[in-house]
Design an enzyme around this catalytic site. Structure first.
Site, PDB file in Angstrom:
ATOM      1  N   GLU A 119       0.854  -1.200   0.000  1.00 25.29           N
ATOM      2  CA  GLU A 119       0.000   0.000   0.000  1.00 25.29           C
ATOM      3  C   GLU A 119       0.879   1.235   0.000  1.00 25.29           C
ATOM      4  O   GLU A 119       1.998   1.200   0.505  1.00 25.29           O
ATOM      5  CB  GLU A 119      -0.859   0.024   1.271  1.00 25.29           C
ATOM      6  CG  GLU A 119      -1.826  -1.128   1.369  1.00 25.29           C
ATOM      7  CD  GLU A 119      -2.505  -1.171   2.746  1.00 25.29           C
ATOM      8  OE1 GLU A 119      -2.494  -0.160   3.461  1.00 25.29           O
ATOM      9  OE2 GLU A 119      -3.023  -2.249   3.083  1.00 25.29           O
TER      10      GLU A 119
ATOM     11  N   LYS B 228       2.236   4.597   1.384  1.00 30.69           N
ATOM     12  CA  LYS B 228       2.306   5.150   2.748  1.00 30.69           C
ATOM     13  C   LYS B 228       1.983   6.640   2.664  1.00 30.69           C
ATOM     14  O   LYS B 228       2.759   7.449   2.168  1.00 30.69           O
ATOM     15  CB  LYS B 228       3.700   4.934   3.328  1.00 30.69           C
ATOM     16  CG  LYS B 228       3.801   5.348   4.775  1.00 30.69           C
ATOM     17  CD  LYS B 228       5.115   4.884   5.376  1.00 30.69           C
ATOM     18  CE  LYS B 228       5.177   5.193   6.855  1.00 30.69           C
ATOM     19  NZ  LYS B 228       5.144   6.604   7.171  1.00 30.69           N
TER      20      LYS B 228
ATOM     21  N   ASP C 224       1.351  10.373   3.696  1.00 28.77           N
ATOM     22  CA  ASP C 224       1.984  11.269   4.661  1.00 28.77           C
ATOM     23  C   ASP C 224       0.913  12.104   5.354  1.00 28.77           C
ATOM     24  O   ASP C 224       0.618  13.226   4.960  1.00 28.77           O
ATOM     25  CB  ASP C 224       2.979  12.164   3.919  1.00 28.77           C
ATOM     26  CG  ASP C 224       3.971  12.781   4.879  1.00 28.77           C
ATOM     27  OD1 ASP C 224       3.984  12.387   6.051  1.00 28.77           O
ATOM     28  OD2 ASP C 224       4.732  13.668   4.447  1.00 28.77           O
TER      29      ASP C 224
ATOM     30  N   TYR D 157      -7.368   1.969   6.002  1.00 29.56           N
ATOM     31  CA  TYR D 157      -6.610   0.782   5.582  1.00 29.56           C
ATOM     32  C   TYR D 157      -6.554  -0.326   6.623  1.00 29.56           C
ATOM     33  O   TYR D 157      -5.853  -1.297   6.458  1.00 29.56           O
ATOM     34  CB  TYR D 157      -5.183   1.169   5.166  1.00 29.56           C
ATOM     35  CG  TYR D 157      -4.477   2.087   6.157  1.00 29.56           C
ATOM     36  CD1 TYR D 157      -4.133   1.650   7.429  1.00 29.56           C
ATOM     37  CD2 TYR D 157      -4.158   3.396   5.801  1.00 29.56           C
ATOM     38  CE1 TYR D 157      -3.492   2.481   8.323  1.00 29.56           C
ATOM     39  CE2 TYR D 157      -3.511   4.240   6.694  1.00 29.56           C
ATOM     40  CZ  TYR D 157      -3.180   3.777   7.959  1.00 29.56           C
ATOM     41  OH  TYR D 157      -2.565   4.604   8.847  1.00 29.56           O
TER      42      TYR D 157
ATOM     43  N   LYS E 280      10.504   2.911   2.801  1.00 27.07           N
ATOM     44  CA  LYS E 280      10.489   4.346   2.477  1.00 27.07           C
ATOM     45  C   LYS E 280      11.104   4.636   1.111  1.00 27.07           C
ATOM     46  O   LYS E 280      12.023   3.941   0.671  1.00 27.07           O
ATOM     47  CB  LYS E 280      11.272   5.118   3.545  1.00 27.07           C
ATOM     48  CG  LYS E 280      10.716   4.980   4.942  1.00 27.07           C
ATOM     49  CD  LYS E 280       9.472   5.783   5.173  1.00 27.07           C
ATOM     50  CE  LYS E 280       9.750   7.212   5.466  1.00 27.07           C
ATOM     51  NZ  LYS E 280       9.956   7.539   6.863  1.00 27.07           N
TER      52      LYS E 280
ATOM     53  N   CYS F   3      25.582  44.212   9.605  1.00 25.48           N
ATOM     54  CA  CYS F   3      24.257  43.739   9.212  1.00 25.48           C
ATOM     55  C   CYS F   3      23.955  44.144   7.761  1.00 25.48           C
ATOM     56  O   CYS F   3      24.089  45.321   7.410  1.00 25.48           O
ATOM     57  CB  CYS F   3      23.215  44.319  10.153  1.00 25.48           C
ATOM     58  SG  CYS F   3      21.539  44.024   9.576  1.00 25.48           S
TER      59      CYS F   3
ATOM     60  N   CYS G  88      20.991  46.968   7.978  1.00 31.15           N
ATOM     61  CA  CYS G  88      21.165  48.317   8.551  1.00 31.15           C
ATOM     62  C   CYS G  88      22.627  48.712   8.683  1.00 31.15           C
ATOM     63  O   CYS G  88      22.918  49.837   9.065  1.00 31.15           O
ATOM     64  CB  CYS G  88      20.488  48.375   9.919  1.00 31.15           C
ATOM     65  SG  CYS G  88      21.341  47.398  11.161  1.00 31.15           S
TER      66      CYS G  88
ATOM     67  N   CYS H 198      22.231  40.510  14.047  1.00 31.59           N
ATOM     68  CA  CYS H 198      22.411  41.949  13.987  1.00 31.59           C
ATOM     69  C   CYS H 198      22.128  42.440  15.399  1.00 31.59           C
ATOM     70  O   CYS H 198      21.098  42.120  15.988  1.00 31.59           O
ATOM     71  CB  CYS H 198      21.422  42.576  13.014  1.00 31.59           C
ATOM     72  SG  CYS H 198      21.326  44.356  13.221  1.00 31.59           S
TER      73      CYS H 198
ATOM     74  N   CYS I 277      17.306  47.842  14.090  1.00 31.85           N
ATOM     75  CA  CYS I 277      17.427  47.393  12.703  1.00 31.85           C
ATOM     76  C   CYS I 277      16.020  47.245  12.106  1.00 31.85           C
ATOM     77  O   CYS I 277      15.143  46.630  12.719  1.00 31.85           O
ATOM     78  CB  CYS I 277      18.155  46.056  12.672  1.00 31.85           C
ATOM     79  SG  CYS I 277      18.211  45.344  11.021  1.00 31.85           S
TER      80      CYS I 277
END
Ligand code: IVH
Length: 682
Positions: free
Chosen positions: A115, A117, A119, A224, A312, A406, A409, A425, A430
């Site tokens: 079957e 799988k 998610d 299932y 998997k 940064c 800024c 930063c 900022c």
């Protein structure tokens, strides 16, 4: 009011009919009536249930509309444990699983059901006489939560089965790909973090207390698993799937009965490629021994059955090149390096960027600009660099250096503490941090401005109306109205009133709201208690700050840095002009109020500075020379000329111990400061 028999009959007929059409539409995707005809049936049922509320039952199709707000979810024990599955990732391991199964059963070949799988999130559904009773989450496997109200809103879950049986079935609730994408787009627009994967999105939806949210999100289902199949004369998993279909459940159409493990492997290989065709996510194949008798012999460990395994799928990878690196500054100031990639197609989308997480990650993996890399989608969604193909380097690759300032800024960057991986930063003003700073400023613990929520703040910042926290006090009703977010006059008036009210908040709230790095609610209170105004705090030296109980060196430095910042001073000035309270209303102790002290000689307990500050904190004054206005001269060892002068003027002369006793007498709860600095001679 008694319900006439013919009405009861009509209601029952309507419910059966509506459920049948739900089944045709949501389970079989093969409707036999038009939407209008369906709506007509529903309308009639609603009408009758409104007239005779006593006939409403939990399994009525009218209960699928949402709108309730739940208090929470009741815990419910599972009829038998809800186990999870062991995982395998390759052919060798799946063959080993097959060998083990055959060995235990003592057979040469075993039939399996393969079957997909899904998610999603597993769920147990119980029906009595074919009527929906309860839906329970997996929880810890032995006990889950009653999420019936939300599960009823999943249209492919039948509320009435096609046979009047007592049965429990299990399966998966999932969120289709399009729905997932739509919700994440909406969340990003609203400034909410997107769901990392459809499973999280489904789980988050199922546990919503506001059922109207659930009703909006188009969850779907596949069943299932049949509990106690022997009760229904069902002997194999394959037949169980058939029986679930017959009862009216949605069952995945791609399952396959496999004669042996080789057929299972072929199925797995086929779906590695075909999974893209589906409008829901699958992350592998679930392999189940078909015969229930065999399943019983194989049994289970405490965690998972020995008769099933998850096989998997490998995560898909794509090869591409890093053409640059950009720096993103998050709301907390964390600077995240992001790889700009040559666009590449992966699992249904074009990938152009991948997070590089932090600079240590880059160093560890030795990632450079110009590198060829493999990318993969973590959790099926977020692109990640999994490998650098160093063999393809030609020497032109450039290392990625952490930024020196940064990128937004130009402010100072660094770590908040040495253990932190992230570089931030450090400029509290900022612009990248503005929305977050505003959220802190208006929050309940700070200025507590009700009505200025996240969405409004986003708009105010994005439209450029608010450029710093002080701008809140310069907002006009017109500013709010022109945002076009549909807020009415009354709400605007309420927000304006809230803003006005917040101006007279106690000082500690303002300090909390400023968001001084390392200064939270508790420290804000300490500061407000130890100073009479924000001005006083702003001019306090680092040395003075560390003397206060609860303030360490790091915090003192942070406070100083914050107030030394030019932008801070500008903001405080703006706040002051707007009339925001800057004075502490925490009453300073006035034990020594009005008394003037002079100190001479070497003290044994404190440095001169310490005793001075202590006297001042109790409302007293300290002068450097004795005069007729002096009330007390405190004498230590080797006193100077001040002693003589005091005697001449008749000023009271006391020792350090007498001073301590005097303070204690006046106020028993006064805490004496711990000696900190070195002794001072004078
Ligand atoms: S059978 C005792 N079949 O995968 C066996 N599980 O890691 C129970 N899942 O918790 C599971 N599709 O949420 C089974 N066709 C499928 C499935 C499936 C998805 C999920 C389920 C389970 C998890 C196991």
């Amino acid at each position: 009011m008694d319900v006439p028999k013919d009405i009861l009959e009509e209601v029952e007929r309507l419910r059966d009919e509506i459920e049948y059409h739900n089944y045709r539409y949501y389970v079989l995707a093969d409707p036999v009536i038009t939407d209008e005809e369906y709506d007509k049936l529903m309308k009639r049922l609603i009408e009758l249930e409104k007239k005779y509320p006593q006939i409403v039952t939990p399994d009525s199709p009218t209960q699928r509309v949402g709108g309730k707000v739940l208090n929470g979810f009741r815990k419910v024990k599972h009829s038998q444990p809800m186990l999870s599955l062991d995982n395998t990732y390759n052919e060798r391991d799946i063959r080993e699983f097959d060998e083990r199964v055959k060995r235990i059963l003592g057979v040469k070949s075993v039939e399996y059901v393969a079957e997909l799988k899904i998610d999603g999130v597993s769920i147990a559904l119980r029906y009595e006489s074919g009527k929906f009773r309860i839906a329970i989450t997996r929880g810890d496997g032995t006990e889950g939560e009653d999420v019936s109200e939300n599960i009823k809103l999943v249209k492919s879950i039948p509320l009435r089965l096609r046979e009047k049986v007592d049965v429990e079935v299990r399966g998966e609730i999932y969120m289709p790909v399009d729905e997932f994408k739509k919700i994440n787009e909406e969340r990003e627009e609203n400034g909410e973090p997107p769901f990392a994967n459809p499973r999280n999105a489904t789980a988050g939806t199922i546990r919503q207390l506001d059922t109207s949210v659930v009703a909006k999100r188009m969850l779907d289902s596949f069943m299932y698993y049949l509990v106690n199949p022997e009760k229904f004369g069902v002997e194999t998993q394959w037949d169980a799937l058939e029986y679930l279909k017959k009862l009216g459940f949605k069952v995945n159409p791609h399952s396959k009965l496999c004669k042996n493990i080789e057929e299972v492997i072929d199925y797995w290989k086929e779906w590695i490629n075909r999974r893209k065709e589906l409008d829901y996510w699958v992350d592998g194949v679930v392999v189940k021994v078909n015969s229930f008798e065999h399943q019983k012999i194989l049994g289970e460990t405490s965690k998972s059955p020995r008769w099933a395994i998850a096989f998997k799928f490998p995560a898909e990878q794509a090869r591409t090149r890093i053409i640059g690196v950009s720096m993103q500054v998050g709301r907390t100031g964390v600077i995240t390096p992001v790889a700009e990639l040559e666009p590449v197609w992966l699992e249904g989308t074009t990938v152009k960027r991948a997070s590089l997480h932090n600079f240590e990650y880059i160093k560890e993996k030795d990632i450079r600009i110009g590198d060829w890399v493999f990318v993969e989608k973590a959790g099926g969604i977020i692109p990640q660099i999994v490998k650098v193909i160093t063999d393809l380097r030609d020497g032109s690759e450039k290392p990625i250096e952490p930024p020196k300032s940064c990128p937004v800024c130009g402010g100072k960057v660094g770590k908040l503490n040495p253990d932190e991986v992230a570089i931030r930063c450090l400029n509290p003003h900022c612009p990248a941090k503005l929305k977050r700073a505003l959220m802190t400023f208006v929050s309940r613990d700070a200025m507590n401005i009700d009505g200025l929520g996240e969405k409004l703040i986003e708009k105010l910042v994005d439209s450029g109306i608010v450029k710093d926290i002080a701008d809140i006090y310069y907002l006009t009703p017109f500013d709010l109205a022109q945002l076009g977010s549909g807020i009415g006059q009354r709400t605007i008036a309420k927000i304006m009133k809230e803003i006005e009210k917040s101006k007279s908040n106690p000082l500690e709230r303002l300090i909390t709201g400023l968001g001084i790095p390392l200064v939270g609610k508790k420290l804000a209170k300490i500061l407000a208690e130890n100073f009479s105004s924000l001005d006083e705090i702003m001019s306090a030296s680092e040395e003075k700050l560390v003397k206060i109980e609860g303030i360490g060196e790091e915090v003192a430095r942070s406070i100083r840095e914050y107030f030394d910042n030019e932008k801070t001073r500008e903001i405080i000035e703006k706040l002051k002009k707007a009339g925001v309270n800057m004075k502490s209303n925490v009453k300073k102790s006035d034990v020594l109020k009005g008394l003037r002290f002079v100190i001479t000689g070497e003290l044994s307990r404190w440095s001169r500075k310490e005793i001075e500050e202590f006297i001042e904190s109790l409302g007293g004054k300290v002068s450097s020379s004795v005069s007729k206005n002096t009330d007390y001269l405190i004498v230590g060892r080797n006193p100077g000329s001040k002693l003589k002068k005091a005697k001449e003027l008749g000023v009271k002369i006391i020792t350090e111990d007498e001073f301590v006793n005097m303070v204690r007498e006046k106020a028993k709860d006064v805490k004496l400061p711990e000696p900190k600095g070195p002794m001072t001679m004078f």
